[in-house]
Design a protein around this motif. Structure first.
Motif, PDB file in Angstrom:
ATOM      1  N   LEU A 213      35.037  25.565  36.284  1.00 13.22           N
ATOM      2  CA  LEU A 213      36.227  26.359  36.549  1.00 13.22           C
ATOM      3  C   LEU A 213      35.922  27.274  37.719  1.00 13.22           C
ATOM      4  N   GLN A 214      36.513  26.973  38.860  1.00 15.20           N
ATOM      5  CA  GLN A 214      36.383  27.830  40.041  1.00 15.20           C
ATOM      6  C   GLN A 214      37.488  28.867  39.971  1.00 15.20           C
ATOM      7  N   MET A 215      37.111  30.121  39.962  1.00 17.09           N
ATOM      8  CA  MET A 215      38.066  31.225  39.839  1.00 17.09           C
ATOM      9  C   MET A 215      38.003  32.073  41.099  1.00 17.09           C
ATOM     10  N   ASN A 216      39.093  32.086  41.840  1.00 23.31           N
ATOM     11  CA  ASN A 216      39.186  32.868  43.067  1.00 23.31           C
ATOM     12  C   ASN A 216      40.193  34.004  42.902  1.00 23.31           C
ATOM     13  N   SER A 217      40.123  34.961  43.788  1.00 24.31           N
ATOM     14  CA  SER A 217      41.062  36.095  43.783  1.00 24.31           C
ATOM     15  C   SER A 217      41.196  36.683  42.382  1.00 24.31           C
ATOM     16  N   LEU A 218      40.069  36.957  41.769  1.00 22.63           N
ATOM     17  CA  LEU A 218      40.084  37.447  40.392  1.00 22.63           C
ATOM     18  C   LEU A 218      40.789  38.797  40.282  1.00 22.63           C
ATOM     19  N   LYS A 219      41.460  38.981  39.157  1.00 21.78           N
ATOM     20  CA  LYS A 219      42.200  40.202  38.874  1.00 21.78           C
ATOM     21  C   LYS A 219      41.649  40.845  37.603  1.00 21.78           C
ATOM     22  N   PRO A 220      41.833  42.141  37.431  1.00 22.07           N
ATOM     23  CA  PRO A 220      41.373  42.787  36.190  1.00 22.07           C
ATOM     24  C   PRO A 220      41.943  42.104  34.937  1.00 22.07           C
ATOM     25  N   GLU A 221      43.149  41.598  35.025  1.00 24.04           N
ATOM     26  CA  GLU A 221      43.755  40.938  33.860  1.00 24.04           C
ATOM     27  C   GLU A 221      43.120  39.589  33.533  1.00 24.04           C
ATOM     28  N   ASP A 222      42.203  39.111  34.373  1.00 22.35           N
ATOM     29  CA  ASP A 222      41.441  37.901  34.060  1.00 22.35           C
ATOM     30  C   ASP A 222      40.246  38.207  33.165  1.00 22.35           C
ATOM     31  N   THR A 223      39.992  39.472  32.914  1.00 24.86           N
ATOM     32  CA  THR A 223      38.879  39.863  32.045  1.00 24.86           C
ATOM     33  C   THR A 223      39.068  39.269  30.655  1.00 24.86           C
ATOM     34  N   ALA A 224      38.086  38.504  30.204  1.00 26.58           N
ATOM     35  CA  ALA A 224      38.180  37.804  28.921  1.00 26.58           C
ATOM     36  C   ALA A 224      36.865  37.084  28.659  1.00 26.58           C
ATOM     37  N   VAL A 225      36.720  36.582  27.444  1.00 26.61           N
ATOM     38  CA  VAL A 225      35.665  35.622  27.148  1.00 26.61           C
ATOM     39  C   VAL A 225      36.260  34.238  27.412  1.00 26.61           C
ATOM     40  N   TYR A 226      35.539  33.443  28.175  1.00 30.96           N
ATOM     41  CA  TYR A 226      35.998  32.116  28.543  1.00 30.96           C
ATOM     42  C   TYR A 226      35.203  31.065  27.767  1.00 30.96           C
TER      43      TYR A 226
END
Length: 127
Positions: free
Chosen positions: A81-94
């Motif tokens: 999973l490539q995650m770009n332009s991360l935002k604070p709301e992406d904070t989580a356990v994946y």
């Protein structure tokens, strides 16, 4: 024994990128659809991204479309999973997950379709 092992999480700043990996064993990987499911504190789990057995079709939650890319390497039994332009709301356990049986669900859009789960990797994005 089926095992899914995630790696690649961490603490980053908003706008940064991360690449998560999920290494699998104990199953015929190419027979299984795979999903990345995330759970933020106090929220329900949601499928952030999913990919079919061949890798030819994908699903993304609206909140990550255009920023996240799921891919798989069937020769290496691994999903990314490539995650770009991360935002604070992406904070989580994946978590990565698969159904119980191969050649069943073509694409996972609901966490209830998952049977095998990894231990999860924490992604924290600061503002």
């Amino acid at each position: 024994q089926v095992q899914l092992v995630e790696s690649g999480g961490g603490l980053v700043q908003a706008g940064d990128s991360l690449r998560l990996s999920c290494a699998t064993s104990g199953l015929t990987f190419s027979h299984y659809a795979v999903a990345w499911v995330r759970q933020a504190p106090g929220k329900e789990r949601e499928v952030g991204a999913a990919i079919v057995r061949s890798g030819g079709s994908t699903y993304y939650a609206d909140s990550v479309k255009g920023r996240f890319t799921i891919s798989r390497d069937n020769a290496d039994d691994t999903v990314y999973l490539q995650m770009n332009s991360l935002k604070p709301e992406d904070t989580a356990v994946y978590y990565c997950c698969t159904p119980q049986w191969g050649r069943t669900w073509p694409l996972l859009s609901n966490p209830n379709q998952c049977y095998y789960w990894g231990q999860g990797t924490q992604v924290s994005v600061s503002a």
